[in-house]
Write a protein that holds these residues in place. Structure first.
Motif, PDB file in Angstrom:
ATOM      1  N   ALA A  37      36.156   8.843  -8.191  1.00 35.91           N
ATOM      2  CA  ALA A  37      37.090   8.996  -7.069  1.00 35.91           C
ATOM      3  C   ALA A  37      36.426   8.594  -5.752  1.00 35.91           C
ATOM      4  O   ALA A  37      37.040   7.939  -4.902  1.00 35.91           O
ATOM      5  CB  ALA A  37      37.586  10.441  -6.997  1.00 35.91           C
ATOM      6  N   TRP A  38      35.168   8.974  -5.568  1.00 37.46           N
ATOM      7  CA  TRP A  38      34.428   8.573  -4.367  1.00 37.46           C
ATOM      8  C   TRP A  38      34.274   7.060  -4.290  1.00 37.46           C
ATOM      9  O   TRP A  38      34.481   6.457  -3.240  1.00 37.46           O
ATOM     10  CB  TRP A  38      33.041   9.216  -4.376  1.00 37.46           C
ATOM     11  CG  TRP A  38      33.022  10.672  -4.065  1.00 37.46           C
ATOM     12  CD1 TRP A  38      34.100  11.485  -3.860  1.00 37.46           C
ATOM     13  CD2 TRP A  38      31.862  11.499  -3.931  1.00 37.46           C
ATOM     14  NE1 TRP A  38      33.690  12.771  -3.603  1.00 37.46           N
ATOM     15  CE2 TRP A  38      32.317  12.815  -3.636  1.00 37.46           C
ATOM     16  CE3 TRP A  38      30.504  11.267  -4.038  1.00 37.46           C
ATOM     17  CZ2 TRP A  38      31.445  13.881  -3.444  1.00 37.46           C
ATOM     18  CZ3 TRP A  38      29.621  12.340  -3.845  1.00 37.46           C
ATOM     19  CH2 TRP A  38      30.089  13.624  -3.552  1.00 37.46           C
ATOM     20  N   ALA A  41      37.799   4.999  -3.662  1.00 37.72           N
ATOM     21  CA  ALA A  41      38.640   5.201  -2.477  1.00 37.72           C
ATOM     22  C   ALA A  41      37.862   5.283  -1.172  1.00 37.72           C
ATOM     23  O   ALA A  41      38.470   5.449  -0.115  1.00 37.72           O
ATOM     24  CB  ALA A  41      39.473   6.473  -2.651  1.00 37.72           C
ATOM     25  N   ASP A 221      38.651  13.337  -4.350  1.00 41.11           N
ATOM     26  CA  ASP A 221      39.343  12.856  -3.152  1.00 41.11           C
ATOM     27  C   ASP A 221      39.295  13.876  -2.021  1.00 41.11           C
ATOM     28  O   ASP A 221      39.140  13.518  -0.848  1.00 41.11           O
ATOM     29  CB  ASP A 221      40.802  12.519  -3.493  1.00 41.11           C
ATOM     30  CG  ASP A 221      40.935  11.166  -4.178  1.00 41.11           C
ATOM     31  OD1 ASP A 221      40.111  10.284  -3.886  1.00 41.11           O
ATOM     32  OD2 ASP A 221      41.856  11.005  -5.000  1.00 41.11           O
ATOM     33  N   LEU A 340      47.776   6.651  -0.707  1.00 44.34           N
ATOM     34  CA  LEU A 340      46.476   7.086  -0.187  1.00 44.34           C
ATOM     35  C   LEU A 340      46.142   6.384   1.132  1.00 44.34           C
ATOM     36  O   LEU A 340      45.723   7.015   2.103  1.00 44.34           O
ATOM     37  CB  LEU A 340      45.376   6.805  -1.212  1.00 44.34           C
ATOM     38  CG  LEU A 340      45.215   7.794  -2.358  1.00 44.34           C
ATOM     39  CD1 LEU A 340      44.154   7.295  -3.327  1.00 44.34           C
ATOM     40  CD2 LEU A 340      44.841   9.180  -1.853  1.00 44.34           C
ATOM     41  N   TYR A 354      44.840  13.246   4.283  1.00 41.46           N
ATOM     42  CA  TYR A 354      44.291  12.670   3.057  1.00 41.46           C
ATOM     43  C   TYR A 354      43.971  13.785   2.056  1.00 41.46           C
ATOM     44  O   TYR A 354      44.248  13.660   0.856  1.00 41.46           O
ATOM     45  CB  TYR A 354      43.025  11.868   3.377  1.00 41.46           C
ATOM     46  CG  TYR A 354      42.484  11.080   2.207  1.00 41.46           C
ATOM     47  CD1 TYR A 354      42.868   9.763   2.000  1.00 41.46           C
ATOM     48  CD2 TYR A 354      41.585  11.653   1.310  1.00 41.46           C
ATOM     49  CE1 TYR A 354      42.372   9.035   0.934  1.00 41.46           C
ATOM     50  CE2 TYR A 354      41.085  10.937   0.242  1.00 41.46           C
ATOM     51  CZ  TYR A 354      41.477   9.624   0.056  1.00 41.46           C
ATOM     52  OH  TYR A 354      40.980   8.919  -1.012  1.00 41.46           O
ATOM     53  N   ALA A 358      45.513  14.514  -1.685  1.00 44.93           N
ATOM     54  CA  ALA A 358      44.651  14.753  -2.849  1.00 44.93           C
ATOM     55  C   ALA A 358      45.008  16.064  -3.539  1.00 44.93           C
ATOM     56  O   ALA A 358      44.979  16.157  -4.776  1.00 44.93           O
ATOM     57  CB  ALA A 358      43.183  14.755  -2.422  1.00 44.93           C
TER      58      ALA A 358
END
Length: 524
Positions: A37-38, A41, A221, A340, A354, A358
């Protein structure tokens, strides 16, 4: 009399999801989701839009205030100033194109790479990221089918970390763009890790397993937003996000290869050793006779992507499923990334917005397993897509003065969009046979990434109408919801190993269920 072969599904049914062995598997793969996820995004936070103005030689604060706040001049143009900052006759002065800008955040990505009046360069990073992901999945899928799930996802995790750290030190924009492409091309571990996990759990636990592992995407997220808020300098943020990738070195010793993949490759003894180890950890007994009666096949070692696609697509049923899978992935990836990316443009604090989006995704994952267990596969998928379509079409028409209503609809729509994305991940993995499963899963998801390639450009459309991104998400989702009626439900079937078994999915009385040999299940 020859012994009857036993399917691996019948062996793995003896294991519980929360037994020590599988709990360890969940934890290891949850970390993959978290890190992935890091990696997927971070460009949304790193390549942020910041305010900027044309740079004047005159630095008088009152003059600059007039220029910035009391004129309607485009920020890519400037007044020709040759005297001592007189601003009483600005409208009579000539206008010229800017070549240098003053940035609200000079140490931002835009400020350091001097991207004033070049918004296309800012959004290009996201598009290149998605292009790299598209091509990378086409490479990673076949490689993990050929060389194993474990080796490929560990290698991808480590290489992604190395290239990601390289992004944090480059001083040139185009080098950064190239590294962004390479990082997702060779550094996306989740696809192979996901397939490994799905192949290691029995059908009855597949939903819970998917929910547990995927929920950490949302956690990733949320922490990404918190880290971006806490570490505002983009280079330091990248170092914080990519340094943990080297933890994947531990997986060389901590993770086992997919047993199902070993069996389909004819490596039966290795598969038996892993099952025996897992049984010992869980303190259950599986007889050697049952283990050696397990079905094992030997496929060609030189089967490439095109050969695997030909084998699968010779079947009209599987060809139709492939087309539908591509459509589902295209719509879902477009929706996920569009939402997103545009969440940071909602009214209020962009990091909180954000994080709220998430949270909506995490709620979808946690509730998704329950829905699919009780409503099978197709119904919740169609519902998720359909509700996403309706909500975002309505949200796009909400007047600007009702920003709170627009935000609430946005978060609710994101919940249903995340539901659909979760269902598609599992659905795709259940539609194809074992020896092409990861290849077809990667093929569908990679070609579908065309949607995520287009998503980073949607903020540029808001200058014409702010509702365009939401309207696009809503329209595509409704069309896809209707198209899903063309594919079968997979909830009643174990994972197929051959094309014939895959073609039989969706029939109540198929060859898979009648040919399976059931062994002791009272301990499950």
């Amino acid at each position: 009399m020859a012994s009857t072969e036993i399917e691996f599904e019948d062996i793995i049914e003896k294991f519980k999801l929360f037994s020590p062995y599988h709990l360890k598997l969940v934890v290891l793969l949850a970390f993959v989701s978290f890190i992935d996820a890091w990696h997927r995004a971070n460009y949304i936070m790193v390549v942020e839009d910041v305010n900027y103005w044309c740079k004047y030689e005159c630095n008088e604060s009152q003059f600059l205030k007039v220029i910035r706040n009391e004129t309607n001049l485009d920020r890519c143009l400037k007044y020709s100033i040759t005297d001592n900052c007189a601003f009483d006759d600005l409208k009579e002065r000539s206008i010229e194109t800017c070549h240098d800008w003053t940035y609200e955040k000079p140490d931002s990505f835009m400020g350091e790479f001097k991207l004033g009046c070049q918004d296309w360069k800012r959004t290009l990073v996201g598009t290149v990221h998605s292009m790299g992901l598209l091509i990378g999945l086409l490479i990673i899928g076949p490689l993990s089918d050929k060389y194993g799930r474990k080796a490929i996802f560990i290698l991808c995790g480590i290489m992604g970390g190395i290239v990601g750290l390289g992004k944090s030190i480059t001083a040139w924009y185009w080098i950064y763009v190239a590294l962004e492409f390479v990082q997702v091309l060779i550094g996306t571990p989740f696809s192979a890790a996901f397939t490994l996990g799905i192949e290691m759990v029995p059908k009855r636990n597949r939903l819970r397993f998917l929910g547990l592992v995927s929920s950490f995407f949302g956690v990733g997220d949320i922490t990404l937003a918190l880290l971006a808020w806490s570490v505002p300098y983009w280079r330091n943020l990248l170092r914080v996000l990519y340094a943990p990738s080297f933890i994947f070195l531990i997986y060389i010793f901590a993770m086992d290869e997919s047993i199902r993949w070993l069996l389909i490759k004819g490596r039966k003894e290795e598969a038996i050793n892993i099952i025996q180890k897992a049984a010992k950890v869980n303190k259950i007994h599986i007889s050697n006779e049952d283990l050696h009666r397990m079905k094992s096949e030997k496929t060609s070692k030189n089967t490439g992507l095109l050969d695997l696609l030909k084998i699968t697509m010779k079947s009209r049923k599987l060809l139709l499923r492939t087309l539908m899978c591509v459509l589902m992935w295209m719509t879902s990836s477009f929706s996920v990334y569009t939402l997103l990316i545009n969440s940071v443009n909602l009214a209020g604090n962009k990091y909180l917005n954000y994080g709220a989006v998430a949270c909506a995704s995490s709620m979808a994952v946690l509730s998704g397993g329950f829905l699919m267990e009780n409503l099978k596969r197709r119904v919740p998928l169609i519902t998720g897509m359909g509700m996403t379509g309706l909500i975002f079409i309505i949200q796009s028409l909400v007047p600007k003065e009702y920003s709170l209503l627009a935000a609430v609809l946005f978060f609710i729509g994101k919940y249903f969009s995340a539901l659909a994305f979760l269902f598609i991940y599992l659905y795709t993995s259940e539609l194809f046979p074992t020896y092409t499963r990861n290849t077809m899963h990667a093929f569908c998801s990679s070609v579908g990434r065309i949607g995520s390639i287009l998503a980073p450009q949607t903020p540029l459309l808001t200058q014409y109408w702010s509702g365009i991104p939401s309207m696009l998400v809503g329209s595509l989702s409704l069309i896809t919801a209707i198209a899903i009626f063309l594919v079968p439900d997979t909830s009643e079937d174990p994972l197929p190993d051959t094309v014939e078994e895959a073609e039989a999915i969706g029939h109540k009385k198929n060859n898979i269920s009648t040919s399976r040999v059931t062994i002791i299940s009272s301990c499950c």
